[in-house]
Design a protein around this motif. Sequence first.
Motif, PDB file in Angstrom:
ATOM      1  N   UNK A 146       0.949  -1.324  -0.103  1.00 56.68           N
ATOM      2  CA  UNK A 146       0.049  -0.170   0.119  1.00 56.68           C
ATOM      3  C   UNK A 146       0.717   1.438  -0.102  1.00 56.68           C
ATOM      4  N   UNK A 147       1.875   1.450   1.164  1.00 53.60           N
ATOM      5  CA  UNK A 147       2.654   2.677   0.946  1.00 53.60           C
ATOM      6  C   UNK A 147       3.141   2.965  -0.355  1.00 53.60           C
ATOM      7  N   UNK A 148       3.989   2.465  -0.937  1.00 55.66           N
ATOM      8  CA  UNK A 148       4.537   3.150  -2.091  1.00 55.66           C
ATOM      9  C   UNK A 148       3.525   3.176  -3.274  1.00 55.66           C
ATOM     10  N   UNK A 149       2.194   2.277  -3.209  1.00 56.06           N
ATOM     11  CA  UNK A 149       1.352   2.596  -4.035  1.00 56.06           C
ATOM     12  C   UNK A 149       0.631   4.047  -3.766  1.00 56.06           C
ATOM     13  N   UNK A 150       0.397   4.220  -2.692  1.00 51.95           N
ATOM     14  CA  UNK A 150      -0.164   5.463  -2.409  1.00 51.95           C
ATOM     15  C   UNK A 150       0.682   6.673  -2.493  1.00 51.95           C
ATOM     16  N   UNK A 151       1.872   6.529  -2.050  1.00 55.42           N
ATOM     17  CA  UNK A 151       2.940   7.767  -2.372  1.00 55.42           C
ATOM     18  C   UNK A 151       3.062   8.009  -3.651  1.00 55.42           C
ATOM     19  N   UNK A 152       3.133   7.032  -4.596  1.00 56.79           N
ATOM     20  CA  UNK A 152       3.186   6.900  -6.148  1.00 56.79           C
ATOM     21  C   UNK A 152       1.843   7.682  -6.592  1.00 56.79           C
ATOM     22  N   UNK A 153       1.015   7.336  -6.175  1.00 52.75           N
ATOM     23  CA  UNK A 153      -0.385   7.876  -6.502  1.00 52.75           C
ATOM     24  C   UNK A 153      -0.626   9.287  -6.427  1.00 52.75           C
ATOM     25  N   UNK A 154      -0.126   9.765  -4.956  1.00 51.83           N
ATOM     26  CA  UNK A 154      -0.286  10.962  -4.451  1.00 51.83           C
ATOM     27  C   UNK A 154       0.779  12.168  -5.027  1.00 51.83           C
ATOM     28  N   UNK A 155       1.855  11.592  -5.438  1.00 52.59           N
ATOM     29  CA  UNK A 155       2.971  12.356  -6.275  1.00 52.59           C
ATOM     30  C   UNK A 155       2.925  12.411  -7.707  1.00 52.59           C
ATOM     31  N   UNK A 156       2.076  11.627  -8.210  1.00 58.18           N
ATOM     32  CA  UNK A 156       2.043  11.488  -9.843  1.00 58.18           C
ATOM     33  C   UNK A 156       1.261  12.562 -10.169  1.00 58.18           C
ATOM     34  N   UNK A 157       1.767  13.574 -10.999  1.00 55.75           N
ATOM     35  CA  UNK A 157       1.275  14.848 -11.386  1.00 55.75           C
ATOM     36  C   UNK A 157       0.107  14.413 -12.463  1.00 55.75           C
ATOM     37  N   UNK A 158       0.341  13.257 -13.150  1.00 54.70           N
ATOM     38  CA  UNK A 158      -0.692  12.973 -14.069  1.00 54.70           C
ATOM     39  C   UNK A 158      -1.621  12.292 -13.533  1.00 54.70           C
ATOM     40  N   UNK A 266      -7.266  14.974   8.418  1.00 55.62           N
ATOM     41  CA  UNK A 266      -7.603  14.784   7.025  1.00 55.62           C
ATOM     42  C   UNK A 266      -6.712  13.854   6.502  1.00 55.62           C
ATOM     43  N   UNK A 267      -5.536  13.663   6.418  1.00 56.26           N
ATOM     44  CA  UNK A 267      -4.753  12.964   5.673  1.00 56.26           C
ATOM     45  C   UNK A 267      -4.886  11.476   5.998  1.00 56.26           C
ATOM     46  N   UNK A 268      -5.375  11.255   7.428  1.00 55.61           N
ATOM     47  CA  UNK A 268      -5.544   9.840   7.712  1.00 55.61           C
ATOM     48  C   UNK A 268      -6.662   9.435   6.842  1.00 55.61           C
ATOM     49  N   UNK A 269      -7.822  10.176   6.898  1.00 54.92           N
ATOM     50  CA  UNK A 269      -9.181  10.061   6.237  1.00 54.92           C
ATOM     51  C   UNK A 269      -8.732   9.689   4.713  1.00 54.92           C
ATOM     52  N   UNK A 270      -8.112  10.620   4.407  1.00 56.36           N
ATOM     53  CA  UNK A 270      -7.984  10.374   2.901  1.00 56.36           C
ATOM     54  C   UNK A 270      -7.148   9.016   2.614  1.00 56.36           C
ATOM     55  N   UNK A 271      -6.378   8.513   3.277  1.00 54.22           N
ATOM     56  CA  UNK A 271      -5.443   7.516   3.365  1.00 54.22           C
ATOM     57  C   UNK A 271      -6.235   6.111   3.302  1.00 54.22           C
ATOM     58  N   UNK A 272      -7.601   6.426   4.047  1.00 59.07           N
ATOM     59  CA  UNK A 272      -8.640   5.451   4.127  1.00 59.07           C
ATOM     60  C   UNK A 272      -9.452   5.203   2.838  1.00 59.07           C
ATOM     61  N   UNK A 273      -9.421   6.543   2.105  1.00 57.38           N
ATOM     62  CA  UNK A 273      -9.963   6.294   0.694  1.00 57.38           C
ATOM     63  C   UNK A 273      -8.817   5.897  -0.029  1.00 57.38           C
ATOM     64  N   UNK A 274      -7.656   5.905   0.065  1.00 61.98           N
ATOM     65  CA  UNK A 274      -6.353   5.299  -0.588  1.00 61.98           C
ATOM     66  C   UNK A 274      -6.428   3.771  -0.453  1.00 61.98           C
ATOM     67  N   UNK A 275      -7.154   3.297   0.549  1.00 59.71           N
ATOM     68  CA  UNK A 275      -7.005   2.005   0.903  1.00 59.71           C
ATOM     69  C   UNK A 275      -8.156   1.238  -0.098  1.00 59.71           C
TER      70      UNK A 275
END
Length: 474
Positions: A146-158, A266-275
């Motif tokens: 999850x963590x690298x997936x989410x990090x990549x999604x959050x930082x991927x400008x596209x 807010x960040x924890x809530x968003x990360x749940x949407x990330x899950x």
Amino acid sequence: MSTSPGICWFRQDLRLHDNPALLAAIDCGEVLPVFILDDDNAGNWKCGSAARLWLHHSLNALQKSLEGRLSIHRGRAEDIIPRLCRDHQSTRVFWNRCYEPWRFERDKEIKKRLQEQSIDAQSFNGSLLWEPWQIMKKDGTPYKVFTPFYKSARTNANATPAVPLPVPDNIPLMRKDSDGLTVDDLKLRPDHPWCEKIERHWRIGEENAQIVLEEFIEAKIDHYNHGRDFPAEKGTSRLSPHLHFGEISPRQVWERASEVGFDDNIEVFKSELGWREFSYYLLYHFPRMPYDNLKSKFDRFPWWLNEQWLKRWKQGMTGVPFVDAGMRELWQTGHMHNRVRMIVASFLVKNLLIDWRHGAAWFWDCLVDADLASNSASWQWVAGCGTDAAPFFRIFNPVTQGQKFDPDGIYTRHFVPELKELPSKYLFSPWNAPQTTLEQAGVRLGDSYPCPLVDIQQSRQKALDALKKVSSSS
Ligand SMILES: Cc1cc2nc3c(=O)[nH]c(=O)nc-3n(C[C@H](O)[C@H](O)[C@H](O)COP(=O)(O)OP(=O)(O)OC[C@H]3O[C@@H](n4cnc5c(N)ncnc54)[C@H](O)[C@@H]3O)c2cc1C
């Protein structure tokens, strides 16, 4: 106005806001909104009983928003969509994508067949923040953690989540389709007192989803990080069934949370949407996830199906109060708090040694938010056989978990009223209470409340021994 309507095929997107398929259909002129209950193609994964009940009300709400013009059908979508195109001389069909393997394959086939008949079929992203194929590792393979997936999604400008689309000012709806069914004809809501019990706990439909989101933002998001762990506090959003049926889109929820600002809650809530996103991501890249252990060494795990124990777990009669509270919450409300879901799942898999797929099947039938992606991914996570799973040897202790996350016993006493007079010290392990304490609380173990199915420590050790067998045989 064109006499050839654009067909908008509603599926897991039972809303008017942020609905790209609906807006595309409106661009054609007249719109024929369609819903199909396709249990034939769904097979094992047709909606379970609680989700059907939700769907009944959600369709009624959508029907109302569409002024009674939603054309409702039951059967194989690959037969019904082309027939509707023929009957209404429609040459354009629009839908928002679904990612369950059976739907994905079916929709690909329908698109191909329509295109062969010169019918323009277009699909859109209406239910995810990120398309599963957008976020890949540098070597082109999917993330498994999850963590690298989410990090990549959050930082991927596209891959910045798109801004939600507005609700259309005007939907030029086609006159009522004469061969459609009513919501009642679908018989999604059985005539059973259980339905009324569940219904009392929910406000269903797009309008209500917006209200639930606003209430969460106003009253709960500020202490989400702490509050989300305590089932008695009701500190989570309870948006999952609304998200599952697409009464609200994750983009709407994400954007609204972003408007509040930036802090840990807010960040924890968003990360749940990330899950939620990660679960869909895994389902897309590993379509056997609902059936197969993602870590194949677990294929050799010595599960032991004791039918009587499974039945007692389903009934909330295991004799372990925090587990029973969760299972009864599920039965009585169609929902279970996330922390308690983890505990009851861990108990089934690691204390009773029952295969996670039996638990997942029960959840599928009983949860109003039953979701193939989140349910399969979460069960594999708890069972230790998922790609990014809690290690199998980490076994939740349902006694200490209860003491920690329901310290005053409010949640447990509510769902297990037989024990409500027991002092908190013994509430989570009544088998440790002195006989006089039990008598004073009116508890007769083995009679008014069951003795525990297993000893927590011994069953834990048995699970660890079973794991050693799997590990050593690899
Ligand atoms: C064994 C097990 C089975 C589960 N089965 C389902 C299921 O069938 N359907 C389902 O929607 N969730 C499932 N979950 C995940 C989670 O328990 C629910 O999403 C959550 O309890 C919903 O409550 P909420 O809307 O108040 O969540 P909140 O805490 O408010 O979270 C906001 C949203 O994030 C998403 N979310 C939160 N946690 C998770 C998670 N762990 N995995 C995926 N998405 C998450 C949900 O869409 C949720 O609505 C399961 C968890 C476990 C441990």
